[in-house]
Design a protein around this motif. Structure first.
Motif, PDB file in Angstrom:
ATOM      1  N   TYR A  28     -12.032 -41.033 -98.847  1.00 29.87           N
ATOM      2  CA  TYR A  28     -11.078 -40.482 -97.874  1.00 29.87           C
ATOM      3  C   TYR A  28     -10.981 -41.361 -96.629  1.00 29.87           C
ATOM      4  O   TYR A  28      -9.896 -41.565 -96.079  1.00 29.87           O
ATOM      5  CB  TYR A  28     -11.495 -39.065 -97.483  1.00 29.87           C
ATOM      6  CG  TYR A  28     -11.419 -38.077 -98.606  1.00 29.87           C
ATOM      7  CD1 TYR A  28     -10.188 -37.614 -99.077  1.00 29.87           C
ATOM      8  CD2 TYR A  28     -12.578 -37.597 -99.215  1.00 29.87           C
ATOM      9  CE1 TYR A  28     -10.128 -36.687-100.119  1.00 29.87           C
ATOM     10  CE2 TYR A  28     -12.518 -36.672-100.248  1.00 29.87           C
ATOM     11  CZ  TYR A  28     -11.288 -36.223-100.698  1.00 29.87           C
ATOM     12  OH  TYR A  28     -11.221 -35.320-101.725  1.00 29.87           O
ATOM     13  N   VAL A  29     -12.116 -41.900 -96.190  1.00 32.58           N
ATOM     14  CA  VAL A  29     -12.106 -42.751 -95.000  1.00 32.58           C
ATOM     15  C   VAL A  29     -11.298 -44.017 -95.257  1.00 32.58           C
ATOM     16  O   VAL A  29     -10.484 -44.442 -94.430  1.00 32.58           O
ATOM     17  CB  VAL A  29     -13.539 -43.078 -94.560  1.00 32.58           C
ATOM     18  CG1 VAL A  29     -13.536 -44.057 -93.401  1.00 32.58           C
ATOM     19  CG2 VAL A  29     -14.290 -41.808 -94.185  1.00 32.58           C
ATOM     20  N   VAL A  30     -11.509 -44.644 -96.414  1.00 37.04           N
ATOM     21  CA  VAL A  30     -10.773 -45.864 -96.750  1.00 37.04           C
ATOM     22  C   VAL A  30      -9.277 -45.576 -96.849  1.00 37.04           C
ATOM     23  O   VAL A  30      -8.435 -46.347 -96.351  1.00 37.04           O
ATOM     24  CB  VAL A  30     -11.313 -46.466 -98.064  1.00 37.04           C
ATOM     25  CG1 VAL A  30     -10.405 -47.588 -98.554  1.00 37.04           C
ATOM     26  CG2 VAL A  30     -12.731 -46.985 -97.859  1.00 37.04           C
ATOM     27  N   ALA A  31      -8.925 -44.461 -97.461  1.00 30.07           N
ATOM     28  CA  ALA A  31      -7.507 -44.108 -97.564  1.00 30.07           C
ATOM     29  C   ALA A  31      -6.886 -43.907 -96.187  1.00 30.07           C
ATOM     30  O   ALA A  31      -5.751 -44.342 -95.929  1.00 30.07           O
ATOM     31  CB  ALA A  31      -7.349 -42.839 -98.407  1.00 30.07           C
ATOM     32  N   ALA A  32      -7.634 -43.267 -95.288  1.00 31.24           N
ATOM     33  CA  ALA A  32      -7.109 -43.056 -93.938  1.00 31.24           C
ATOM     34  C   ALA A  32      -6.935 -44.378 -93.192  1.00 31.24           C
ATOM     35  O   ALA A  32      -5.942 -44.581 -92.480  1.00 31.24           O
ATOM     36  CB  ALA A  32      -8.037 -42.124 -93.161  1.00 31.24           C
TER      37      ALA A  32
END
Length: 934
Positions: A367-371
């Motif tokens: 999720y962090v990478v996608a954000a």
């Protein structure tokens, strides 16, 4: 005009008097005394700061008065300059004081520097005066703006040196113990210095020179030195201190590479922001610097040497985007940077078998990478043509959703893990605030630039604002626990307010239902009716807030009142709002009007009975009948029907008859239930009966006051309508169609009133309305006097609050036939005088008469001399009261001779009396000077 000026001057002096009183109260407060014992110099500084702040508030309030602006333009200009000169000095200290009181003293100097920069930007940048047209009379003003060179110089020195000096004074013991402490000093000087140089682009340093080229040279040379120092200090204070574990280069190469990365990146961005990257040479230098910085940064974080060209290519395309504005270059940069982010996450976190934010670390990092990737992509999407604006909206919405989800997991689940130790170990609450306000500012800017549409802007605003609820969900305060129990209708109503305001401004039904929904939610918050646990969110915090053993240990076991009647009060208020907003058409349907009155009377009557008379079950039918009759009378007086003239007098008669019956039954029937009880228990029960009787008196006093107020309102409205009708018939023909605002309101009320029967016809056919209004007023006043005598023993101050009830009296055809609008204040003044005279006589009789339980003759009190002296002094005050009340009846001013003869009679009563009531009568009698003839 003179009246408005006098009112404005009175308000002016009231404002300053209130500020002075607030300062005096602060100076003599207990907390200040305890602080003075700890540190006298700090206490003196705090007093001076508060006094200066109050003075500045008074200056700002003085500038709001129109009469000062018109009569004293020079003073207005001086006060404005004084305000702008002093606020940047006092306000940062006040705000820092508040923040330090909340979060502690550790970073107080940085808070002071931050607030100093904010207020420097607001007040020290040259701004035009709000009273420009009136500043021509100020010959001492030597600039086009508000401030002069001296004030601007003082502001600059304050910004640069006060945070540093404050830090040195508060950390003098550890000022040079480490490189981090030295860097704190340098940052507190050079960060405000850099901000000041940036503010000079808006004219903040105009007092140094007005030459643009010279100012640019000063800005560039000093900015270069300040930027180098700030970057080097941030390396020591932030990078190596907090992120040293991610630096994989060995020393001393790590220091060199980090310096090249940070200093090179900062210099490149500063040069581009200053507009120094434009020609071919500067573009090549900028591109080379970007490639160098990207390569050095990749080496610092341990990027494989064999893949080192990737970050360098990414830096090249980033520089090409800034110099050529090429979208293809930007998306190439995003693609390569995304690969680097993926490598960094996999290399550092992928193999860790731990749980973070309620899920495995591997899942959370996705999720962090996608954000991060979406955050890098959206700026490029914003530069696309307008027809592709939906891509920006989709990207921003997706990023906002991801951010809400990530912060929710970090903030809430981290608190769950570490509850009892530190509620903000992983993700502090101020980060939620920062991301929320940054997101709202971004949405605002994109909406102004028309990068996103209004619907997308509204969705994004809702998403970013919703993150603030996390601050309440994990809070342990009782208020937060109550907020968690809010029903969905409250949040739904509040969230629909902007939608209705923007998209349904002319839909009256939408506004009415919105008011009803929001009001229902607020009632749930205030009343807190019993709800099943499955309906609301229940956490350990809420259970801990509602369940406490301290109540039982301190107060013992107390008979709890039922909570279900709160539903009845909610139903009463909701029904009333539905009727007022015409959701229920009670104005036009008599049957609905009757059902509404019965429903409101029954629900409110049961609520009052169970909530306030829960031990007197025998009174429930009488109390419910009383409230129902009152509701029927008020509703059908406000919205009359054909049968109102015949039915309402009987309704009021039944209501009056129920009053003594209920009062007598309260004590008589309940007293029979404990005749054989013990004496102590009988005494407790008698106190309970007396309290219930006082509650009954208060209830009936409120009912009669509402009835009197309703009749007074309807009769006043009728007189106003008659005046408007006479003005429309006898007025000038040119003004027949132009109604004043009040007339238009009356016309609207007349147009929307029930067509079958009007209040005018009710007054014509029901001459009993003024008599009932007067009877209700007098009865309410008498009941209030009884309650006052029972509870306070006949307080002198209470009559000044109770006498205005008599303003509800009306002119009728019987007792008050000669009572008109000119005599409306006569009942108030005469009641005050008579009450005080009777109270004074009672005090004298109580002190001297032996049979009354007094002490005068029993133990050698003042005796008859006391009585004769105080009665004589009381009689001496009567002439002035007679004159004053006579004036309030006929408004005929008295002659000077009569006033001069009667006025000295009050002085002996003020000085020599032993009865406080007599002294009050003397002071009131002294006001007879207001009746002096002109």
């Amino acid at each position: 005009m003179r009246t408005h000026t006098s009112v404005g001057q009175a308000a002016f002096f009231v404002v300053w008097a209130a500020l002075i009183a607030a300062d005096v109260a602060f100076f003599f407060s207990a907390s200040l005394s305890s602080a003075a014992s700890a540190s006298l110099p700090l206490t003196v500084l705090a007093l001076l700061l508060c006094a200066e702040t109050s003075f500045l508030i008074g200056v700002w309030a003085s500038l709001q008065f129109r009469w000062i602006q018109l009569e004293n333009p020079t003073i207005v200009a001086a006060l404005e300059r004084l305000l702008f000169a002093c606020v940047p000095i006092a306000a940062p200290a006040i705000f820092t004081w508040a923040v330090v009181s909340a979060v502690g003293m550790a970073n107080a100097s940085y808070y002071l520097a931050t607030f100093s920069m904010v207020f420097y930007w607001l007040f020290s940048i040259p701004r035009q005066s709000s009273f420009k047209n009136r500043k021509q009379d100020a010959p001492w003003q030597d600039t086009d703006g508000i401030l002069g060179p001296l004030e601007s110089c003082v502001h600059a020195l304050y910004l640069l040196f006060v945070p540093v000096l404050f830090h040195a004074a508060s950390h003098h013991a550890t000022l040079f113990t480490s490189w981090a402490s030295v860097c704190d000093l340098l940052l507190l000087f050079f960060v405000p210095f850099l901000f000041q140089l940036f503010a000079s682009t808006r004219g903040a340093l105009w007092w140094i020179t007005r030459d643009v080229r010279t100012m640019d040279q000063i800005r560039m040379s000093n900015g270069l030195v300040a930027l180098i120092v700030v970057v080097l200090c941030l390396e020591v204070r932030v990078v190596f201190h907090s992120f040293g574990r991610y630096i994989h280069a060995p020393p001393p190469l790590n220091y060199l590479l980090v310096t090249v990365t940070m200093l090179g990146g900062a210099l490149g961005m500063a040069a581009h922001a200053a507009g120094k990257v434009g020609d071919a040479v500067s573009s090549v230098a900028f591109t080379g610097l970007a490639v160098l910085v990207s390569g050095a940064g990749a080496v610092v974080i341990g990027f494989p040497v064999m893949f080192l060209p990737l970050p360098m290519i990414s830096g090249y395309y980033a520089a090409r985007f800034f110099t050529k504005k090429s979208l293809s270059s930007y998306f190439t940069f995003v693609a390569i940077a995304s690969m680097m982010v993926l490598w960094f996450v996999v290399h550092n976190y992928w193999d860790l078998n731990i749980w973070v934010a309620g899920m495995p670390l591997k899942s959370f990092t996705k999720y962090v990478v996608a954000a991060v990737i979406m955050a890098m992509t959206v700026p490029g999407l914003a530069l696309l043509p307008t027809k592709l604006r939906f891509l920006v909206e989709l990207g921003l919405t997706g990023h906002a959703l991801l951010l809400c989800y990530i912060e929710n997991r970090l903030f809430n689940y981290a608190t769950m893990y570490y509850f009892g130790f530190d509620a903000e170990i992983m993700y502090p609450s101020y980060m939620v605030l920062i991301t929320t306000f940054l997101g709202l500012a971004l949405v605002r800017r994109l909406s102004v630039d028309q990068r996103v549409g209004p619907k997308a802007a509204w969705i994004l605003t809702c998403l970013y604002s919703s993150k603030l609820s996390m601050l309440f969900i994990t809070s342990r305060s009782v208020l937060s626990c109550y907020l968690l129990s809010l029903p969905p209708c409250f949040f739904t109503g509040v969230a629909c307010i902007p939608i209705v305001a923007l998209h349904f401004p002319h839909a009256q039904s939408a506004k009415r239902f919105l008011v009803l929904v929001v009001a229902t939610g607020l009632l749930f918050v205030i009343m807190q009716p019993p709800i099943k646990l499955s309906w609301v969110y229940q956490s350990e915090f809420i259970k801990a807030a509602h369940i406490s053993d301290d109540d039982t240990s301190i107060y013992g076991f107390i008979a709890s009142k039922p909570t279900w009647p709160s539903w009845l009060l909610i139903a009463t208020v909701v029904l009333t709002l539905a009727a007022v907003t015409s959701i229920i058409p009670v104005k036009y349907v008599v049957e609905l009007r009757a059902l509404y009155a019965l429903g409101v009377g029954i629900t409110l009557g049961i609520y009052i009975s169970v909530q306030y008379f829960f031990q007197a079950v025998v009174l429930y039918p009488l109390l419910v009948a009383t409230i129902v009759l009152a509701a029927v009378f008020i509703v059908f007086t406000h919205l009359p029907s054909e049968s109102s003239t015949r039915v309402l007098p009987w309704v009021f008669s039944f209501l009056v008859v129920l009053f003594p019956i209920t009062y007598l039954l309260e004590g008589h029937l309940r007293a029979k239930t404990f005749v054989d009880d013990e004496e102590a228990e009988n005494f407790t029960n008698m106190l309970a009966i007396e309290g219930a009787r006082m509650s009954l008196l208060g209830l009936y006093a409120a009912i009669f006051m509402i009835i009197a107020l309703e009749i007074k309102f309807e009769l006043a409205l009728l007189l106003r309508e008659k005046a408007v009708d006479r003005g429309a018939i006898h007025g000038p023909p040119g003004r027949s169609s132009a109604f004043p605002p009040k007339s238009r309101l009356l016309q609207q009320r007349r147009a929307h009133a029930a067509p079958t029967f009007t209040i005018k016809r009710l007054a014509a056919e029901a001459a009993w309305m003024p008599a009932i209004g007067n009877f209700s007023t007098v009865l309410c006043f008498i009941i209030c006097l009884i309650v006052n005598i029972t509870l306070t023993g006949g307080s002198n101050r209470a009559i000044f609050f109770l006498a205005p009830i008599l303003l509800l009296l009306n002119q009728d055809s019987d007792i008050f036939a000669g009572f008109g609008d000119r005599q409306r204040y006569f009942p108030v003044t005469i009641s005050i005088s008579v009450y005080l005279v009777l109270t004074a006589l009672y005090r004298i009789w109580e002190e001297t008469w032996p049979g009354s339980g007094g002490w005068a003759l029993d133990i050698g009190g003042p005796g008859w001399f006391f009585a004769v002296k105080n009665v004589a002094l009381l009689m001496a005050t009567l002439p002035n009261h007679i004159l004053f009340n006579r004036f309030m009846w006929d408004y005929v001013r008295q002659t000077d001779a009569k006033l001069l003869l009667t006025l000295p009679l009050n002085l002996p009563a003020i000085i020599m009396t032993d009865i406080l009531t007599v002294r009050v009568l003397g002071l009131l009698g002294s006001d007879v000077l207001s009746l002096r003839s002109p």
